[in-house]
Design an enzyme around this catalytic site. Structure first.
Site, PDB file in Angstrom:
ATOM      1  N   ASP A  76      -3.535  59.347  47.539  1.00  0.00           N
ATOM      2  CA  ASP A  76      -4.231  58.104  47.173  1.00  0.00           C
ATOM      3  C   ASP A  76      -5.085  57.693  48.361  1.00  0.00           C
ATOM      4  O   ASP A  76      -4.554  57.472  49.459  1.00  0.00           O
ATOM      5  CB  ASP A  76      -3.194  57.031  46.836  1.00  0.00           C
ATOM      6  N   GLU A 104       3.918  65.046  36.707  1.00  0.00           N
ATOM      7  CA  GLU A 104       3.761  64.362  38.000  1.00  0.00           C
ATOM      8  C   GLU A 104       5.073  63.766  38.480  1.00  0.00           C
ATOM      9  O   GLU A 104       5.855  63.248  37.690  1.00  0.00           O
ATOM     10  CB  GLU A 104       2.713  63.261  37.785  1.00  0.00           C
ATOM     11  N   GLU A 117       1.336  60.913  45.483  1.00  0.00           N
ATOM     12  CA  GLU A 117       0.881  59.539  45.685  1.00  0.00           C
ATOM     13  C   GLU A 117       1.733  58.817  46.726  1.00  0.00           C
ATOM     14  O   GLU A 117       1.322  57.797  47.268  1.00  0.00           O
ATOM     15  CB  GLU A 117       0.874  58.774  44.355  1.00  0.00           C
ATOM     16  N   ASP A 175       3.536  61.601  33.704  1.00  0.00           N
ATOM     17  CA  ASP A 175       4.029  61.097  34.986  1.00  0.00           C
ATOM     18  C   ASP A 175       5.523  60.799  34.840  1.00  0.00           C
ATOM     19  O   ASP A 175       5.898  59.803  34.223  1.00  0.00           O
ATOM     20  CB  ASP A 175       3.256  59.829  35.362  1.00  0.00           C
TER      21      ASP A 175
HETATM   22 MG   LIG Z   1       2.350  58.453  39.448  1.00  0.00          MG
END
Ligand SMILES: [Mg+2]
Length: 383
Positions: free
Chosen positions: A259, A211, A237, A185
């Protein structure tokens, strides 16, 4: 006469965990998790305001309610409303499943898989700590882990910084071996020019995905990065509905990470997933919050064909260790085996909560927020 929504109550436990409880005249209770990390009070106020549109209404027509919740205020979109609507939407699906006596994934068309692959985070500023975390997750059965750069990077950083990160992730690959996946990430801590350099060096390590190589305001440039590397690019997200996701899905990313507690709930993420499928993109739903959000995500994962893997920070292999899991009255409803979460058979979201424990915790909420980072010159740096 059909039942009516009698009351909607929120329980804000921390800046990462808040649930809403939707009660009906006939005694049913639906749970949802409307949460935006570090902005929990703002979302709680939005839930309270939106609840006025639901009190006294029949809970059954979820999509009709969603249309009103999302559009009736004239202004729409964004993380705060996306999260508030998400929690209410989850609670309405929980109620519907309980009223009909079936799990939510049955209402979405039935299971397309028998179990859901889960990945967990391997944190640690020091490389050895991160490696220990990754090793313990793999020993517990996980087949994939996720890591992040331990600190922010300069807009154009030094060769030493780049080599330090690549050495760290090479050590991770050596530790877990080629049969286990790892994702990284970037957390938008990395600028576009640095992402380009890092992605090139990462290619031989074959991470499952990288990510958020860019912050959401620069998503228009994510296609350049995706085109310049063989590493699968993931993001999402911080996208809150189909219209946010559409241009990103057209950019060449491989993995979308909506999400279910930020992007309008089960109703919207189910539609986002269908849109992603038309672009040959798989979902790795984001979930860095609590057990109701995870339960809602798992119901979706069971009904959506194009799911790669589900995120969870709840240490499902040892649920007693995670503070948010103490509110789940039957932790075995989130059973974790061999890196997968088993299909739940209980009605609704398949989770029940200890209301008295929630009430007690919400009376003295934890106000700890995400850290604020800065560069050596004192200017703001992305966390
Ligand atoms: Mg993240």
């Amino acid at each position: 006469m059909r039942t009516r929504i009698r009351a909607i109550e929120t329980f804000r436990v921390s800046q990462r965990f808040m649930v809403c409880k939707v009660s009906t005249d006939d005694g049913l209770v639906g749970w949802g998790e409307p949460i935006l990390e570090s902005r929990a009070e703002t979302v709680e106020a939005a839930v309270r305001e939106l609840s006025q549109l639901l009190i006294g209404a029949d809970p059954a027509p979820i999509e009709r309610h969603r249309q009103v919740l999302v559009k009736a205020g004239f202004y729409r979109g964004g993380p705060v409303f996306g999260s508030a609507v998400a929690g209410l939407d989850q609670a309405l699906w929980d109620l519907k499943g309980k009223a009909l006596g079936v799990p939510v994934h049955e209402l979405l068309g039935g299971p397309v898989r028998d179990r859901v692959r889960i990945y967990g985070p391997a944190h640690g500023d020091e490389t050895e700590v991160m490696l220990d975390q990754a090793r313990s997750l793999v020993e517990a059965g996980y087949t994939a882990v996720k890591v992040a750069p331990p600190r922010t990077l300069g807009f154009v950083d030094t060769q030493a910084t780049v080599h330090g990160l690549i050495d760290r992730w090479t050590a991770l690959r050596d530790e877990i071996g080629p049969g286990i996946d790892f994702a990284i990430d970037f957390h938008a801590r990395v600028s576009a020019p640095m992402a380009r350099v890092l992605l090139r060096h990462l290619e031989p390590l074959m991470p499952m995905f990288v990510e958020e190589p860019l912050p959401p305001e620069h998503q228009a440039r994510i296609g350049e990065l995706a085109a310049a590397t063989t590493v699968p690019i993931a993001t999402g997200e911080r996208l809150y509905d189909r219209w946010d996701c559409d241009p990103v899905l057209r950019s060449g990313i491989a993995v979308l990470q909506p999400d279910v507690s930020h992007a309008g709930g089960i109703s919207e993420v189910f539609r986002i997933a269908a849109l992603a499928e038309t672009h040959h993109v798989h979902l790795a739903p984001h979930c860095a919050t609590g057990p109701v959000a995870l339960a809602a995500g798992l119901q979706l994962d069971l009904a959506v064909p194009n799911v790669l893997i589900q995120e969870s920070h709840l240490r499902l292999h040892r649920p007693g260790e995670h503070p948010m899991m103490r509110f789940v009255t039957e932790p075995d409803t989130l059973v974790f085996e061999d890196g997968y979460r088993r299909r739940p058979v209980g009605p609704g979201l398949g989770i029940e909560l200890d209301e008295e424990a929630l009430r007690a915790a919400a009376a003295a909420p934890d106000s700890t927020r995400s850290p604020v980072w800065s560069y050596p010159d004192g200017s703001y740096a992305e966390w």
